[in-house]
Design a protein around this motif. Sequence first.
Motif, PDB file in Angstrom:
ATOM      1  N   VAL A  53       9.581   3.134   9.120  1.00 26.15           N
ATOM      2  CA  VAL A  53       8.278   3.098   8.599  1.00 26.15           C
ATOM      3  C   VAL A  53       7.661   4.508   9.177  1.00 26.15           C
ATOM      4  CG1 VAL A  53       5.786   2.305   8.349  1.00 26.15           C
ATOM      5  CG2 VAL A  53       8.020   0.983   8.539  1.00 26.15           C
ATOM      6  N   ASN A  54       7.465   5.525   7.950  1.00 19.72           N
ATOM      7  CA  ASN A  54       6.869   6.702   8.238  1.00 19.72           C
ATOM      8  C   ASN A  54       5.548   6.923   7.936  1.00 19.72           C
ATOM      9  OD1 ASN A  54       6.444   9.586   8.708  1.00 19.72           O
ATOM     10  ND2 ASN A  54       8.172  10.266   7.912  1.00 19.72           N
ATOM     11  N   ALA A  55       4.464   6.988   8.828  1.00 19.19           N
ATOM     12  CA  ALA A  55       3.093   7.197   8.414  1.00 19.19           C
ATOM     13  C   ALA A  55       2.799   8.447   7.927  1.00 19.19           C
ATOM     14  CB  ALA A  55       2.177   6.728   9.688  1.00 19.19           C
ATOM     15  N   ASP A  56       3.516   9.435   8.382  1.00 15.58           N
ATOM     16  CA  ASP A  56       3.204  10.611   7.547  1.00 15.58           C
ATOM     17  C   ASP A  56       3.493  10.782   6.185  1.00 15.58           C
ATOM     18  OD1 ASP A  56       2.176  11.637   9.869  1.00 15.58           O
ATOM     19  OD2 ASP A  56       4.076  12.836  10.559  1.00 15.58           O
ATOM     20  N   ASP A  57       4.585   9.882   5.811  1.00 11.83           N
ATOM     21  CA  ASP A  57       4.556   9.708   4.296  1.00 11.83           C
ATOM     22  C   ASP A  57       3.991   8.609   3.307  1.00 11.83           C
ATOM     23  OD1 ASP A  57       6.485  11.747   4.485  1.00 11.83           O
ATOM     24  OD2 ASP A  57       8.293  10.226   4.998  1.00 11.83           O
ATOM     25  N   GLY A  58       2.719   8.037   4.347  1.00 10.76           N
ATOM     26  CA  GLY A  58       1.965   7.274   3.673  1.00 10.76           C
ATOM     27  C   GLY A  58       2.604   5.846   3.732  1.00 10.76           C
ATOM     28  N   ARG A  70      -6.331   6.683  12.285  1.00 14.40           N
ATOM     29  CA  ARG A  70      -5.975   7.179  13.427  1.00 14.40           C
ATOM     30  C   ARG A  70      -4.874   8.100  13.497  1.00 14.40           C
ATOM     31  NH1 ARG A  70      -3.264   2.718  15.637  1.00 14.40           N
ATOM     32  NH2 ARG A  70      -1.214   3.415  15.830  1.00 14.40           N
ATOM     33  N   ASN A  71      -4.122   7.753  12.489  1.00 13.61           N
ATOM     34  CA  ASN A  71      -3.088   8.981  12.159  1.00 13.61           C
ATOM     35  C   ASN A  71      -3.679  10.383  11.891  1.00 13.61           C
ATOM     36  OD1 ASN A  71      -0.507   9.822  11.659  1.00 13.61           O
ATOM     37  ND2 ASN A  71      -0.633   9.717   9.430  1.00 13.61           N
ATOM     38  N   ALA A  72      -4.751  10.715  11.083  1.00 10.11           N
ATOM     39  CA  ALA A  72      -5.371  11.731  10.679  1.00 10.11           C
ATOM     40  C   ALA A  72      -6.147  12.411  12.089  1.00 10.11           C
ATOM     41  CB  ALA A  72      -6.708  11.499   9.955  1.00 10.11           C
TER      42      ALA A  72
END
Length: 414
Positions: A53-58, A70-72
Amino acid sequence: MDNNSNSFETMSVTYGERDQSPAPGVEDVVVPIHLSSTYSIPRIEKGMSLEDVNADDGEYLYSRLANPTRNALEHRIAALEGASHGFAVVSGTAAIATTMSAILTPGDHVVAFEDLYGGTKSMLKRFFNERLNVGVDFVDATDPENVAAAMRDETALVWMETPTNPLIHLCDIAAIAEIAHAHDAKLGVDNTFLSPYFQQPLALGADVVIHSTTKYLNGHSDSIGGAIVTDDDALAEEIGFLQQIGLGAMLSPFDSYLTLRGMKTLPLRMRQHEQNALAIARFLEEHPAVDAVHYPGLESHPQHDLACEQMDGFGGTLSLELATDLDGVVEFLGALQHFPLAVSLGGVESLIEHPATMTHSPLTQAERDALGITDSLLRISVGTEAVEDLRYDLDTALSMISTTDTAHPTTTQS
């Protein structure tokens, strides 16, 4: 995105937000508060794991692991510190505990600045030393040679605050980084008092930097949080594990939003904090009711030259020693109108606190005496109000004690 693609001022306003759209075709100028605790996924596949799971890829699975708001924030604080990795946690104390836990194991050794926030010293002594069998030595790190003399074969971490809380001592980050790395130890720096706007320890050789985002990064005294940044990939992996799984100490979406909002004005606020603090420090230095002022922007500060070398500004926090006893301090505090008596710092409003009975009360009297934290010592977080109002308020309150006995009950060490 390239962390160095924009100026500090531009990244403070926009970095990390524009790729956090909540849905296709929706382009929020300000990242929304994503309150969902969990996220639907399109399908499962054999061999899937959390690492896929990659938050940077949404891609999101569960908000403890990653959350768009939080990611931002984590991307923004990393960019402002010039780091590859950023983590937002539930408090500044959690940032310190998470970082130290990622580095230390039983039997390791820590060399730390003797003049640390009282909570940090208590953590090192009561948790890491007494419970986890981590050796700890506190030294006067204003002289790097004292750090070098305390290093051992088992030293895994050197921990510094600069400037320190509350005596505003500095340490030479670059020199101490060389000492730490020569012994294969990590250097951690608490950069809360200056923010990345005025100091960037990673560029000076530190391995990891923490912030209490409660202070200058948020800047409005309405959110508690912490941040960790590093360029060390292996250390980042350990910190990420602890943040998301080992400790679960992640920052909430709402506090992440508040901190993102606060950081948009960080450069503006820091410039005003410094301008006001320097004016107040110079005023207090000349006042007959004040014995000493500790602020690195003053030429009288013993480490003023070092401040000019490794800092881009002097910050908004200072401490002073009144020429009176505790009764006089109480009288002075009671006369103030624009300086609420409160712990914490870094908000747009000015605050004043008494370290001996507030932030550093966990220390013993002997420990406070050794550090020079006397009953006459006060710490001021200078806000962004009109400096004329602040100066008048202090002058009025000082007049309440200016005719009293000015003898100190104890010898001041500075």
